[in-house]
Design a protein around this motif. Sequence first.
Motif, PDB file in Angstrom:
ATOM      1  N   ASP A   1       6.969  12.374   1.146  1.00 44.33           N
ATOM      2  CA  ASP A   1       5.720  13.109   1.296  1.00 44.33           C
ATOM      3  C   ASP A   1       5.629  13.901   2.595  1.00 44.33           C
ATOM      4  O   ASP A   1       5.052  14.993   2.629  1.00 44.33           O
ATOM      5  CB  ASP A   1       4.520  12.155   1.210  1.00 44.33           C
TER       6      ASP A   1
ATOM      7  N   TYR B   1       7.466  18.415  -7.938  1.00 45.29           N
ATOM      8  CA  TYR B   1       7.897  17.292  -8.780  1.00 45.29           C
ATOM      9  C   TYR B   1       8.358  17.786 -10.147  1.00 45.29           C
ATOM     10  O   TYR B   1       9.351  17.294 -10.693  1.00 45.29           O
ATOM     11  CB  TYR B   1       6.760  16.277  -8.947  1.00 45.29           C
TER      12      TYR B   1
ATOM     13  N   PHE C   1      -1.676  20.578  -0.615  1.00 47.81           N
ATOM     14  CA  PHE C   1      -0.594  19.622  -0.749  1.00 47.81           C
ATOM     15  C   PHE C   1      -0.418  19.125  -2.178  1.00 47.81           C
ATOM     16  O   PHE C   1       0.696  19.118  -2.718  1.00 47.81           O
ATOM     17  CB  PHE C   1      -0.849  18.437   0.190  1.00 47.81           C
ATOM     18  N   GLU C   2      -1.499  18.704  -2.836  1.00 48.61           N
ATOM     19  CA  GLU C   2      -1.397  18.111  -4.166  1.00 48.61           C
ATOM     20  C   GLU C   2      -0.872  19.111  -5.193  1.00 48.61           C
ATOM     21  O   GLU C   2      -0.032  18.771  -6.035  1.00 48.61           O
ATOM     22  CB  GLU C   2      -2.759  17.570  -4.611  1.00 48.61           C
TER      23      GLU C   2
ATOM     24  N   ARG D   1       2.821  19.674  -4.445  1.00 47.14           N
ATOM     25  CA  ARG D   1       3.623  18.501  -4.793  1.00 47.14           C
ATOM     26  C   ARG D   1       3.821  18.405  -6.302  1.00 47.14           C
ATOM     27  O   ARG D   1       4.932  18.089  -6.766  1.00 47.14           O
ATOM     28  CB  ARG D   1       2.967  17.221  -4.275  1.00 47.14           C
TER      29      ARG D   1
ATOM     30  N   VAL E   1       7.305  17.095   1.998  1.00 46.55           N
ATOM     31  CA  VAL E   1       6.502  17.908   1.085  1.00 46.55           C
ATOM     32  C   VAL E   1       5.317  18.527   1.824  1.00 46.55           C
ATOM     33  O   VAL E   1       4.942  19.676   1.568  1.00 46.55           O
ATOM     34  CB  VAL E   1       6.017  17.074  -0.117  1.00 46.55           C
ATOM     35  N   GLU E   2       4.719  17.797   2.750  1.00 50.99           N
ATOM     36  CA  GLU E   2       3.591  18.325   3.523  1.00 50.99           C
ATOM     37  C   GLU E   2       4.010  19.546   4.344  1.00 50.99           C
ATOM     38  O   GLU E   2       3.282  20.543   4.418  1.00 50.99           O
ATOM     39  CB  GLU E   2       3.042  17.240   4.446  1.00 50.99           C
TER      40      GLU E   2
END
Length: 338
Positions: free
Chosen positions: A276, A263, A255-256, A259, A279-280
């Motif tokens: 979020d 972004y 995820f990070e 993301r 995004v997940e």
Amino acid sequence: SAPQSGIISGPLLALAHACVPIMATSLQDFDVGGYVGRSRPRLLGPSCMLGEGDVVRARRRDSGEALAMRRVEVEADPRKAAVILDDLTRASSLKPHSVWLRQYKECSFVHEYVDTFNCRHARCMVVEELADSSLEQEVIQRAAQNTPFSSIFSIWASLLHGLQAFHAQSCLHRSICPRNVFLSGGSVKLGMPGPLGMPAADGYYYKGECYAYSADIFALGLVFLEMAVLHQTLDLLAGGAEAVILELRNLKGGFEVFRTWLYDRCEMFGLAVPEDTIVEVLAAMLDPLPSARPTTDDLLDWPCFAPFVDATLVLPITERPCVILSHRPNAEHSKVPR
């Protein structure tokens, strides 16, 4: 590809859904109207190139039913053309689903003709439901008006149910892209699967390959990405859609990491950053490791989709696809649990 636009409403729309087509075997059974959209030329096997296809409005002369007719240039050999038509309409043997754009194999046919130079040609004429517009058009229009989708999880849940119905019948879709997702009568529709004799949809499948359910999930993830940011995938990087796919496949996953990548893209193009939860979903579907991507059943079990899911159609965890086996290129999909 299939119709990209062509508004039909009121009594005609009801007629288009209610009528049961009578057998049609030639172009003489239809009044052909204007262009609805153009498909893109692709290689159909090692020795056959599809010409520039198109989609036109077509009205049945016997019933007045308004339909879409997809015209695909193929080899002039009638036997080969018939085989290609069967491939283009392969989903007709499956149990239909309400989210699928309806296809009428019984009305589809091969049209042979001779040009002004006395050269023989053949076209596969695939008859389908006439939609109001394509998702590709919708994304472009909403981007121009800066109007996000108001019920994005509801739309996504419908498309997941539609893809689930294909996978449940051991059918890889191979043609998930915004050009093949439609809006019709206020509902979202998933177009028919791509033929087995040609590469999967350009720009949504890595190298045009679709050997496992995960490839369809990745392609649908790209469609969801375009809906979330209101920006076409092919414009996110200078190298186009293939460059985006390659860059996503080279991410470490998670995820990070995803993301951060998203972004950066949004900041570069001045796009609104999705919440979020969205995004997940995207991070999971676009995971670079195929076996790490969730199945349609997995996704429909997520809390964000719960209000829009028909729980009776979601398999228990213990009965879901054998993910590892389904990602083996040499596996027989008919023998792989979904």
